[in-house]
Write an enzyme that holds these catalytic residues in place. Sequence first.
Site, PDB file in Angstrom:
ATOM      1  N   SER A  84      37.900  43.270  38.700  1.00  0.00           N
ATOM      2  CA  SER A  84      37.408  42.050  39.332  1.00  0.00           C
ATOM      3  C   SER A  84      36.656  41.226  38.308  1.00  0.00           C
ATOM      4  O   SER A  84      36.040  41.766  37.387  1.00  0.00           O
ATOM      5  CB  SER A  84      36.481  42.394  40.504  1.00  0.00           C
ATOM      6  OG  SER A  84      35.909  41.211  41.033  1.00  0.00           O
TER       7      SER A  84
ATOM      8  N   ASP B  20      41.091  43.835  47.668  1.00  0.00           N
ATOM      9  CA  ASP B  20      41.493  42.523  48.164  1.00  0.00           C
ATOM     10  C   ASP B  20      40.999  42.468  49.594  1.00  0.00           C
ATOM     11  O   ASP B  20      41.221  43.400  50.373  1.00  0.00           O
ATOM     12  CB  ASP B  20      43.011  42.332  48.098  1.00  0.00           C
ATOM     13  CG  ASP B  20      43.380  40.854  48.233  1.00  0.00           C
ATOM     14  OD1 ASP B  20      42.845  40.049  47.445  1.00  0.00           O
ATOM     15  OD2 ASP B  20      44.173  40.502  49.117  1.00  0.00           O
TER      16      ASP B  20
ATOM     17  N   HIS C 299      33.724  46.201  56.618  1.00  0.00           N
ATOM     18  CA  HIS C 299      35.106  46.546  56.283  1.00  0.00           C
ATOM     19  C   HIS C 299      35.169  47.242  54.925  1.00  0.00           C
ATOM     20  O   HIS C 299      35.950  48.166  54.719  1.00  0.00           O
ATOM     21  CB  HIS C 299      35.978  45.287  56.273  1.00  0.00           C
ATOM     22  CG  HIS C 299      35.411  44.148  55.464  1.00  0.00           C
ATOM     23  ND1 HIS C 299      34.169  43.616  55.704  1.00  0.00           N
ATOM     24  CD2 HIS C 299      35.897  43.455  54.405  1.00  0.00           C
ATOM     25  CE1 HIS C 299      33.922  42.636  54.843  1.00  0.00           C
ATOM     26  NE2 HIS C 299      34.953  42.526  54.044  1.00  0.00           N
TER      27      HIS C 299
END
Length: 199
Positions: free
Chosen positions: A16, A76, A185
């Site tokens: 990233s 992602d 999440h």
Amino acid sequence: MSAPRRFTGDTLVIASHNSGKVREIAELLAPYAAHFTTAGALGLPEPEETGDSFVANAELKARAAASAGHIALADDSGLVVPALNGDPGIYSARWAGPEKDFALAMAKVEEGLAGKTDRSAYFVCALSLAWPDGHVETVEGRCYGTLVWPPQGEHGFGYDPMFRPNGYAITFGEMDPTEKHEMSHRADAFAQLVERCFQ
């Protein structure tokens, strides 16, 4: 189905160029890897995200970073709004434009919801761990909630100020980051990945 492959190296590349995301991932995986580096630090370009799903894009980014010779981890993630046919979905960051203006992105979501009664939404995080030999392990975490307007809270990033997780009276934007990290999440995906590849 074959047994998952375990992470046995000492260096993990975080695929990233987002410093906030890198810090978050390094904190979550600190007990399991001795050293961290990033795709940016290795001078690796950001691959074009041409996948048609969160999983496909996470795997694409992880494989690209693993080509430098270390095990690499990519994520992602994004917001899925059923009433908008799943948008912004894998284009969540792109909805914020080149300036990464998420106030604009949230306004676009709200505009799309005008006149609709279904305000449910969920965040998705796909995490992919790739080895230089091409092997990949991928998991997907989710967090369900409702979209509120106007945006509320200064914490978090992206769409957090308009997302109220199920069972809570406040948005991710109003929530203490520590509490969010325990039930988001990303937390869901990391729990799965740690169990699969790091324990």
